[in-house]
Scaffold this motif. Structure first.
Motif, PDB file in Angstrom:
ATOM      1  N   LEU A  31       0.828  -1.203   0.000  1.00 56.29           N
ATOM      2  CA  LEU A  31       0.000   0.000   0.000  1.00 56.29           C
ATOM      3  C   LEU A  31       0.865   1.256   0.000  1.00 56.29           C
ATOM      4  N   GLU A  32       1.913   1.279   0.818  1.00 57.00           N
ATOM      5  CA  GLU A  32       2.822   2.439   0.844  1.00 57.00           C
ATOM      6  C   GLU A  32       3.471   2.636  -0.523  1.00 57.00           C
ATOM      7  N   PHE A  33       3.849   1.545  -1.159  1.00 57.59           N
ATOM      8  CA  PHE A  33       4.481   1.577  -2.474  1.00 57.59           C
ATOM      9  C   PHE A  33       3.544   2.195  -3.512  1.00 57.59           C
ATOM     10  N   LEU A  34       2.303   1.701  -3.576  1.00 59.11           N
ATOM     11  CA  LEU A  34       1.337   2.216  -4.546  1.00 59.11           C
ATOM     12  C   LEU A  34       0.985   3.671  -4.275  1.00 59.11           C
ATOM     13  N   GLN A  35       0.844   4.034  -3.011  1.00 53.45           N
ATOM     14  CA  GLN A  35       0.524   5.417  -2.671  1.00 53.45           C
ATOM     15  C   GLN A  35       1.692   6.344  -2.991  1.00 53.45           C
ATOM     16  N   ALA A  36       2.935   5.864  -2.840  1.00 53.34           N
ATOM     17  CA  ALA A  36       4.105   6.671  -3.205  1.00 53.34           C
ATOM     18  C   ALA A  36       4.115   6.947  -4.710  1.00 53.34           C
ATOM     19  N   ILE A  37       3.733   5.961  -5.503  1.00 54.25           N
ATOM     20  CA  ILE A  37       3.627   6.181  -6.955  1.00 54.25           C
ATOM     21  C   ILE A  37       2.509   7.179  -7.236  1.00 54.25           C
ATOM     22  N   GLY A  38       1.365   7.013  -6.574  1.00 56.74           N
ATOM     23  CA  GLY A  38       0.237   7.919  -6.782  1.00 56.74           C
ATOM     24  C   GLY A  38       0.561   9.367  -6.437  1.00 56.74           C
ATOM     25  N   ARG A  39       1.382   9.570  -5.401  1.00 56.29           N
ATOM     26  CA  ARG A  39       1.778  10.936  -4.997  1.00 56.29           C
ATOM     27  C   ARG A  39       2.886  11.501  -5.872  1.00 56.29           C
ATOM     28  N   GLY A  40       3.556  10.631  -6.634  1.00 53.56           N
ATOM     29  CA  GLY A  40       4.691  11.075  -7.438  1.00 53.56           C
ATOM     30  C   GLY A  40       6.014  10.964  -6.707  1.00 53.56           C
ATOM     31  N   ASP A  41       6.034  10.354  -5.526  1.00 54.23           N
ATOM     32  CA  ASP A  41       7.291  10.152  -4.792  1.00 54.23           C
ATOM     33  C   ASP A  41       8.154   9.098  -5.472  1.00 54.23           C
ATOM     34  N   LEU A  42       7.521   8.157  -6.145  1.00 54.07           N
ATOM     35  CA  LEU A  42       8.207   7.168  -6.977  1.00 54.07           C
ATOM     36  C   LEU A  42       7.672   7.313  -8.395  1.00 54.07           C
ATOM     37  N   PRO A  43       8.525   7.103  -9.407  1.00 52.44           N
ATOM     38  CA  PRO A  43       8.052   7.203 -10.793  1.00 52.44           C
ATOM     39  C   PRO A  43       7.005   6.145 -11.123  1.00 52.44           C
ATOM     40  N   LYS A  44       6.055   6.539 -11.972  1.00 47.24           N
ATOM     41  CA  LYS A  44       5.067   5.582 -12.475  1.00 47.24           C
ATOM     42  C   LYS A  44       5.769   4.589 -13.395  1.00 47.24           C
ATOM     43  N   PRO A  45       5.280   3.350 -13.450  1.00 47.02           N
ATOM     44  CA  PRO A  45       5.877   2.373 -14.369  1.00 47.02           C
ATOM     45  C   PRO A  45       5.759   2.833 -15.826  1.00 47.02           C
ATOM     46  N   PRO A  46       6.747   2.524 -16.654  1.00 46.92           N
ATOM     47  CA  PRO A  46       6.703   2.950 -18.054  1.00 46.92           C
ATOM     48  C   PRO A  46       5.440   2.535 -18.788  1.00 46.92           C
ATOM     49  N   VAL A  47       4.871   1.367 -18.487  1.00 48.24           N
ATOM     50  CA  VAL A  47       3.674   0.913 -19.196  1.00 48.24           C
ATOM     51  C   VAL A  47       2.519   1.897 -19.029  1.00 48.24           C
ATOM     52  N   THR A  48       2.448   2.580 -17.889  1.00 45.09           N
ATOM     53  CA  THR A  48       1.361   3.544 -17.696  1.00 45.09           C
ATOM     54  C   THR A  48       1.516   4.736 -18.631  1.00 45.09           C
ATOM     55  N   HIS A  49       2.751   5.119 -18.917  1.00 43.01           N
ATOM     56  CA  HIS A  49       2.991   6.208 -19.869  1.00 43.01           C
ATOM     57  C   HIS A  49       2.703   5.746 -21.294  1.00 43.01           C
ATOM     58  N   MET A  50       3.132   4.522 -21.605  1.00 35.86           N
ATOM     59  CA  MET A  50       2.938   4.001 -22.956  1.00 35.86           C
ATOM     60  C   MET A  50       1.457   3.913 -23.308  1.00 35.86           C
ATOM     61  N   LEU A  51       0.645   3.420 -22.377  1.00 42.46           N
ATOM     62  CA  LEU A  51      -0.779   3.249 -22.663  1.00 42.46           C
ATOM     63  C   LEU A  51      -1.607   4.476 -22.313  1.00 42.46           C
ATOM     64  N   GLY A  52      -1.048   5.385 -21.546  1.00 44.37           N
ATOM     65  CA  GLY A  52      -1.811   6.564 -21.144  1.00 44.37           C
ATOM     66  C   GLY A  52      -2.695   6.316 -19.937  1.00 44.37           C
ATOM     67  N   ILE A  53      -2.347   5.335 -19.109  1.00 45.97           N
ATOM     68  CA  ILE A  53      -3.113   5.087 -17.893  1.00 45.97           C
ATOM     69  C   ILE A  53      -2.897   6.279 -16.968  1.00 45.97           C
ATOM     70  N   GLY A  54      -4.007   6.854 -16.511  1.00 43.19           N
ATOM     71  CA  GLY A  54      -3.938   8.053 -15.684  1.00 43.19           C
ATOM     72  C   GLY A  54      -3.820   7.709 -14.220  1.00 43.19           C
ATOM     73  N   ALA A  55      -4.674   8.318 -13.437  1.00 40.89           N
ATOM     74  CA  ALA A  55      -4.628   8.179 -11.989  1.00 40.89           C
ATOM     75  C   ALA A  55      -4.804   6.726 -11.557  1.00 40.89           C
ATOM     76  N   ILE A  56      -3.977   6.317 -10.608  1.00 38.32           N
ATOM     77  CA  ILE A  56      -4.140   5.033  -9.933  1.00 38.32           C
ATOM     78  C   ILE A  56      -4.192   5.337  -8.445  1.00 38.32           C
ATOM     79  N   THR A  57      -5.312   5.029  -7.825  1.00 38.65           N
ATOM     80  CA  THR A  57      -5.449   5.256  -6.389  1.00 38.65           C
ATOM     81  C   THR A  57      -5.596   3.919  -5.691  1.00 38.65           C
TER      82      THR A  57
END
Length: 171
Positions: A31-57
């Motif tokens: 949960l901490e890991f996913l929330q860190a990605i959601g806040r931008g503390d960790l980079p989003k996985p490249p696949v989300t950029h490739m497909l255009g996946i937006g917010a993940i909560t």
């Protein structure tokens, strides 16, 4: 039929080095890991950029992922390719399982069973995919996801089994 330049579309995108995010797997709870990605503390996985996946909560046992359908998601029939929808469903189910894991553990998908119920196009509007954990044991978990269009119509569902494993220190 010859394609003219006016018909050609271009798409570019950028992503961060995925190593930083991958190195954090097991260092935080899921949960901490996913929330860190959601806040931008960790980079989003490249696949989300490739497909255009937006917010993940994420909250424990539940993840919501969004995708705005675009032409670059289309198959030859003029609808969003099932593989794109399956990736969104897989993201929601897997991340839902990940959100339940303590520090030091990771997961991998064992299988994904999808059902496509309605065609999806740009006109479908923002897609919302909700993944929830159905059952979680020490070694495996079962999660499901429901994908709806902007009008709230169910367009696809999935179930996924995931293998839970201990992440070696300093991976």
């Amino acid at each position: 039929m010859t394609q003219t330049r006016e018909e050609t579309r271009t798409r570019t995108f950028e992503w961060d080095d995925p190593a930083r995010t991958a190195q954090s797997v097991g260092q935080l709870s899921g949960l901490e890991f996913l929330q860190a990605i959601g806040r931008g503390d960790l980079p989003k996985p490249p696949v989300t950029h490739m497909l255009g996946i937006g917010a993940i909560t994420a909250e424990e046992g539940r993840v919501v992922a969004e995708l705005q359908p675009a032409e670059y998601h289309y198959n030859p029939l003029g609808t969003v390719h099932g593989g794109v929808l399956a990736t969104l469903l897989d993201t929601a189910t897997g991340c839902a399982v990940h959100s339940t894991l303590p520090r030091g553990f990771g997961y991998t998908s064992i299988d994904l069973s999808t059902k496509f119920l309605k065609p999806v196009t740009v006109a479908s509007g923002m897609l919302r995919c909700v993944g929830t954990v159905v059952s979680r044991g020490r070694r495996t978990a079962l999660a499901e996801a429901r994908l709806t269009d902007a009008a709230g119509r169910l367009v696809a569902t999935a179930q996924s089994s995931c293998l839970i494993f201990e992440v070696p220190p300093n991976q």
